[in-house]
Motif scaffolding. Structure first.
Motif, PDB file in Angstrom:
ATOM      1  N   GLN A 200      12.773 -17.751  49.473  1.00 23.92           N
ATOM      2  CA  GLN A 200      12.535 -18.404  51.081  1.00 23.92           C
ATOM      3  C   GLN A 200      11.767 -19.367  51.395  1.00 23.92           C
ATOM      4  OE1 GLN A 200      15.872 -18.364  52.604  1.00 23.92           O
ATOM      5  NE2 GLN A 200      14.734 -19.102  54.102  1.00 23.92           N
ATOM      6  N   THR A 201      10.889 -18.922  51.702  1.00 26.55           N
ATOM      7  CA  THR A 201       9.788 -19.625  52.121  1.00 26.55           C
ATOM      8  C   THR A 201       9.310 -20.853  51.805  1.00 26.55           C
ATOM      9  OG1 THR A 201       8.531 -17.855  52.108  1.00 26.55           O
ATOM     10  CG2 THR A 201       7.224 -19.794  52.200  1.00 26.55           C
ATOM     11  N   ALA A 202       9.562 -21.005  50.372  1.00 26.59           N
ATOM     12  CA  ALA A 202       9.952 -22.112  49.351  1.00 26.59           C
ATOM     13  C   ALA A 202      11.056 -23.027  49.506  1.00 26.59           C
ATOM     14  CB  ALA A 202       9.763 -22.055  47.574  1.00 26.59           C
ATOM     15  N   VAL A 203      12.251 -22.653  49.590  1.00 24.92           N
ATOM     16  CA  VAL A 203      13.125 -23.694  50.511  1.00 24.92           C
ATOM     17  C   VAL A 203      13.124 -23.967  51.294  1.00 24.92           C
ATOM     18  CG1 VAL A 203      15.860 -23.156  50.732  1.00 24.92           C
ATOM     19  CG2 VAL A 203      14.958 -22.666  48.416  1.00 24.92           C
ATOM     20  N   THR A 204      12.443 -23.161  52.529  1.00 18.73           N
ATOM     21  CA  THR A 204      12.252 -23.859  54.062  1.00 18.73           C
ATOM     22  C   THR A 204      11.083 -24.749  53.960  1.00 18.73           C
ATOM     23  OG1 THR A 204      12.899 -21.565  55.104  1.00 18.73           O
ATOM     24  CG2 THR A 204      11.526 -23.125  56.374  1.00 18.73           C
ATOM     25  N   ALA A 205      10.186 -24.574  52.932  1.00 16.66           N
ATOM     26  CA  ALA A 205       9.370 -26.180  53.552  1.00 16.66           C
ATOM     27  C   ALA A 205       9.374 -26.666  52.283  1.00 16.66           C
ATOM     28  CB  ALA A 205       7.999 -25.265  52.025  1.00 16.66           C
ATOM     29  N   ILE A 206      10.304 -27.532  51.154  1.00 20.52           N
ATOM     30  CA  ILE A 206      11.191 -28.228  50.523  1.00 20.52           C
ATOM     31  C   ILE A 206      11.613 -29.062  51.250  1.00 20.52           C
ATOM     32  CG2 ILE A 206      12.756 -29.072  49.166  1.00 20.52           C
ATOM     33  CD1 ILE A 206      12.217 -26.652  46.998  1.00 20.52           C
ATOM     34  N   ARG A 207      12.946 -28.618  52.358  1.00 21.01           N
ATOM     35  CA  ARG A 207      14.211 -29.031  53.171  1.00 21.01           C
ATOM     36  C   ARG A 207      12.702 -29.546  54.244  1.00 21.01           C
ATOM     37  NH1 ARG A 207      16.136 -28.676  58.278  1.00 21.01           N
ATOM     38  NH2 ARG A 207      15.054 -26.861  58.738  1.00 21.01           N
ATOM     39  N   GLU A 208      12.228 -28.862  54.859  1.00 17.17           N
ATOM     40  CA  GLU A 208      11.080 -29.708  56.000  1.00 17.17           C
ATOM     41  C   GLU A 208      10.147 -30.285  55.538  1.00 17.17           C
ATOM     42  OE1 GLU A 208       9.537 -26.187  58.287  1.00 17.17           O
ATOM     43  OE2 GLU A 208      11.416 -25.307  58.673  1.00 17.17           O
ATOM     44  N   HIS A 209       9.753 -30.235  54.587  1.00 12.35           N
ATOM     45  CA  HIS A 209       8.634 -31.798  54.402  1.00 12.35           C
ATOM     46  C   HIS A 209       9.127 -32.142  53.809  1.00 12.35           C
ATOM     47  CE1 HIS A 209       5.898 -27.454  55.006  1.00 12.35           C
ATOM     48  NE2 HIS A 209       4.893 -28.530  55.669  1.00 12.35           N
ATOM     49  N   LEU A 210      10.517 -32.441  53.045  1.00  9.44           N
ATOM     50  CA  LEU A 210      10.894 -33.899  51.657  1.00  9.44           C
ATOM     51  C   LEU A 210      11.991 -34.149  52.729  1.00  9.44           C
ATOM     52  CD1 LEU A 210      10.494 -32.767  48.978  1.00  9.44           C
ATOM     53  CD2 LEU A 210       9.113 -33.968  50.024  1.00  9.44           C
ATOM     54  N   HIS A 211      12.313 -33.571  54.654  1.00  8.52           N
ATOM     55  CA  HIS A 211      13.285 -33.921  54.828  1.00  8.52           C
ATOM     56  C   HIS A 211      14.507 -34.568  54.944  1.00  8.52           C
ATOM     57  CE1 HIS A 211      10.349 -35.446  57.269  1.00  8.52           C
ATOM     58  NE2 HIS A 211       9.519 -35.841  57.183  1.00  8.52           N
ATOM     59  N   PHE A 212      14.944 -32.801  53.792  1.00  4.97           N
ATOM     60  CA  PHE A 212      16.784 -33.222  53.568  1.00  4.97           C
ATOM     61  C   PHE A 212      17.301 -32.123  54.780  1.00  4.97           C
ATOM     62  CE2 PHE A 212      14.211 -32.683  49.033  1.00  4.97           C
ATOM     63  CZ  PHE A 212      14.667 -33.644  48.964  1.00  4.97           C
ATOM     64  N   THR A 213      18.519 -32.454  53.970  1.00  8.31           N
ATOM     65  CA  THR A 213      19.590 -31.295  55.206  1.00  8.31           C
ATOM     66  C   THR A 213      19.936 -30.577  55.005  1.00  8.31           C
ATOM     67  OG1 THR A 213      21.321 -33.388  55.191  1.00  8.31           O
ATOM     68  CG2 THR A 213      21.675 -32.008  56.476  1.00  8.31           C
ATOM     69  N   ASP A 214      19.715 -29.956  53.953  1.00 11.73           N
ATOM     70  CA  ASP A 214      20.296 -28.635  53.590  1.00 11.73           C
ATOM     71  C   ASP A 214      19.103 -28.346  52.136  1.00 11.73           C
ATOM     72  OD1 ASP A 214      22.122 -28.958  51.147  1.00 11.73           O
ATOM     73  OD2 ASP A 214      22.758 -29.037  53.219  1.00 11.73           O
ATOM     74  N   ALA A 215      19.187 -27.266  52.087  1.00 13.24           N
ATOM     75  CA  ALA A 215      18.742 -26.713  50.235  1.00 13.24           C
ATOM     76  C   ALA A 215      18.590 -25.040  50.497  1.00 13.24           C
ATOM     77  CB  ALA A 215      16.832 -26.874  50.489  1.00 13.24           C
ATOM     78  N   GLY A 216      18.808 -25.032  48.815  1.00  7.62           N
ATOM     79  CA  GLY A 216      19.033 -23.761  48.786  1.00  7.62           C
ATOM     80  C   GLY A 216      18.922 -23.342  47.538  1.00  7.62           C
ATOM     81  N   PHE A 217      18.219 -22.152  47.071  1.00  8.60           N
ATOM     82  CA  PHE A 217      18.174 -21.612  45.769  1.00  8.60           C
ATOM     83  C   PHE A 217      19.655 -20.365  45.087  1.00  8.60           C
ATOM     84  CE2 PHE A 217      15.949 -19.772  41.951  1.00  8.60           C
ATOM     85  CZ  PHE A 217      15.451 -20.725  41.714  1.00  8.60           C
ATOM     86  N   LEU A 218      19.549 -21.016  44.023  1.00  5.06           N
ATOM     87  CA  LEU A 218      21.167 -19.504  43.712  1.00  5.06           C
ATOM     88  C   LEU A 218      20.196 -18.934  42.388  1.00  5.06           C
ATOM     89  CD1 LEU A 218      22.607 -22.756  44.658  1.00  5.06           C
ATOM     90  CD2 LEU A 218      24.005 -20.522  44.428  1.00  5.06           C
ATOM     91  N   LEU A 219      20.612 -17.881  41.602  1.00 10.26           N
ATOM     92  CA  LEU A 219      20.025 -16.523  40.685  1.00 10.26           C
ATOM     93  C   LEU A 219      21.058 -17.004  40.249  1.00 10.26           C
ATOM     94  CD1 LEU A 219      17.323 -14.755  42.132  1.00 10.26           C
ATOM     95  CD2 LEU A 219      17.067 -16.742  40.767  1.00 10.26           C
ATOM     96  N   PRO A 220      21.276 -16.418  38.569  1.00  9.14           N
ATOM     97  CA  PRO A 220      22.016 -16.037  37.984  1.00  9.14           C
ATOM     98  C   PRO A 220      22.486 -14.754  38.387  1.00  9.14           C
ATOM     99  CG  PRO A 220      20.626 -17.366  36.346  1.00  9.14           C
ATOM    100  CD  PRO A 220      20.386 -17.232  38.027  1.00  9.14           C
ATOM    101  N   GLU A 221      23.710 -14.497  38.638  1.00 13.75           N
ATOM    102  CA  GLU A 221      24.378 -12.614  38.638  1.00 13.75           C
ATOM    103  C   GLU A 221      23.632 -12.275  37.530  1.00 13.75           C
ATOM    104  OE1 GLU A 221      26.998 -11.215  41.583  1.00 13.75           O
ATOM    105  OE2 GLU A 221      28.388 -11.808  39.711  1.00 13.75           O
TER     106      GLU A 221
END
Length: 425
Positions: A200-221
């Protein structure tokens, strides 16, 4: 006649002197927007014109976008002219200078208040490619001629050099800024060993620092590796997707990245049949999916979306972030496994100690069932056999039960004995 020639010569000399001063002035400016503003202002002064624009060509979208203006009506800055539309669109289509006695002579004039202006439209070339556009206008009775075109063409050559230098400078600044951002994201990712918090920390940092509209991370079930589960989100993902969002690896840009195990980019998301749109988000232009792979195992997919145009450079940057995430996820999982192993060892030791020091059967059973309860994995029943005088089993006495629903219970429930696999043959 000689007098007229002398006047024309003096005018040309003044113009060439002004041009040299302009070239010197624009050569020292490396920020693109101030540079373009300076160029268009000097162009108008050089041609004794009243107003002007300078635009840059968007090669991918085949249009000219106005990037700087001088004394133009409101709304001109940032306007976009496709091929054939407006003065810029006409020049983009022909790749040739255009002189008009009246701006209103265009098929599609975009500034109704300026239709009586005399205008020059001139392409700006860099290495035989049109990269920009001059639009210069003047109130009547001013008229432009071939000499004005030649003078503006000379300026355009130097403007092209200055524009490319500014672009190179901007690219280098972006590269340096992205390297700093990359290092910062790496620090953030390595700042925790708790997997959920890390992602969660990584995804938030990626979106905020690189200025994307949204970001997410998905794991295989875990039970179905062909299903991806969204475990970290930021931006529109957090606002518009349900908390239990999951999708197949056979769908979407995300699925394509997971399935092919290759970084995937689309720059026209809404017209890409692979794209799964987020309900309520209608302005997404670009999507990048980055598979995170360690030792040939797919650990997850990093996905970002943007209303702006993303490039191969953005994808390469995110690929580095994906490598960082892969290392961090592996470390976090190893740490969590070590913690579980340590906790298991401590639990076994404590259970063994309690059972060794127990004074009766109930204490032993309770210690064992509490060990089971802490692990929380299985429903467990402890039963003892009852024997007769001939050492034959005659009954089963249930002495303790643990289950998630009923917790730990010490009981004495007598059941008739039925032969089982523990009986000697």
């Amino acid at each position: 006649m000689d007098l007229n020639n002398d006047v024309d010569l003096k005018k040309i000399l003044r113009q060439q002197e002004s041009l040299r001063a302009i070239i010197e002035s624009i050569s020292s400016e490396l920020e693109l927007r101030p540079l373009l503003t300076l160029i268009v202002q000097h162009a108008c002064e050089l041609l004794d014109a009243d107003r002007g624009t300078i635009g840059l060509v968007d090669e991918e979208r085949q249009l000219v976008r106005t990037e700087a203006v001088y004394k133009m009506p409101p709304g001109e800055l940032g306007s976009e002219m496709p091929v054939g539309v407006g003065l810029a669109g006409k020049v983009l289509a022909s790749q040739q200078p255009l002189i008009l006695g009246q701006y209103g002579d265009l098929d599609t004039p975009l500034q109704p208040d300026l239709i009586e202006d005399a205008v020059i439209g001139l392409p700006i070339f860099w290495r035989d490619e049109m990269i920009g556009f001059f639009g210069i206008g003047a109130d009547p009775p001013r008229r432009f001629d071939a000499q004005d075109v030649e003078l503006l063409t000379q300026l355009a050559r130097h403007a092209a050099i200055a524009i490319e230098n500014a672009r190179l400078f901007a690219a280098e600044k972006r590269r340096a800024a992205r390297q700093r951002t990359l290092a910062r994201i790496g620090e953030i990712i390595s700042g925790t060993l708790e997997l959920d918090e890390l992602l969660q920390t990584a995804v938030t940092a990626i979106r905020e620092h690189l200025h994307f509209t949204d970001a997410g991370f998905l794991l295989p079930e875990e039970d179905d590796p062909e299903t991806l589960v969204l475990v970290a989100r930021s931006g529109l993902y957090a606002d518009l997707l349900p908390p239990t969002y999951r999708q197949s690896i056979h769908e979407g840009i995300i699925g394509a990245a997971a399935r092919t195990r290759r970084p995937t980019l689309t720059t026209d998301a809404m017209n890409d049949p692979r794209y799964l749109p987020i309900p309520g988000a209608n302005n997404i232009r670009s999507v990048i999916g980055i598979p995170v792979i360690v030792a040939e195992q797919l650990l997850g997919v990093l996905n970002v979306e943007s209303a702006d145009l993303l490039t191969e450079e953005d994808m390469a940057l995110l690929n580095i972030v994906g490598d960082q995430l892969g290392a961090a996820i592996t470390t976090a999982r190893l740490f969590n496994q070590m913690q579980r192993n340590l906790a298991e060892t401590q639990l076994l030791y404590e259970t063994s100690r309690r059972m060794t020091n127990a004074f009766d059967v109930d204490d032993v059973i309770e210690a064992y069932l509490q060990h089971v309860a802490v692990r929380g994995r299985y429903i467990c029943t402890v039963a003892l056999y009852e024997f007769d005088a001939f050492d034959e089993r005659t009954a089963v006495i249930v002495r303790g039960v643990w289950s998630p629903d009923e917790d730990l219970r010490l009981v004495r429930r007598r059941l008739p004995y039925i032969r089982d696999a523990l009986d000697p043959l």
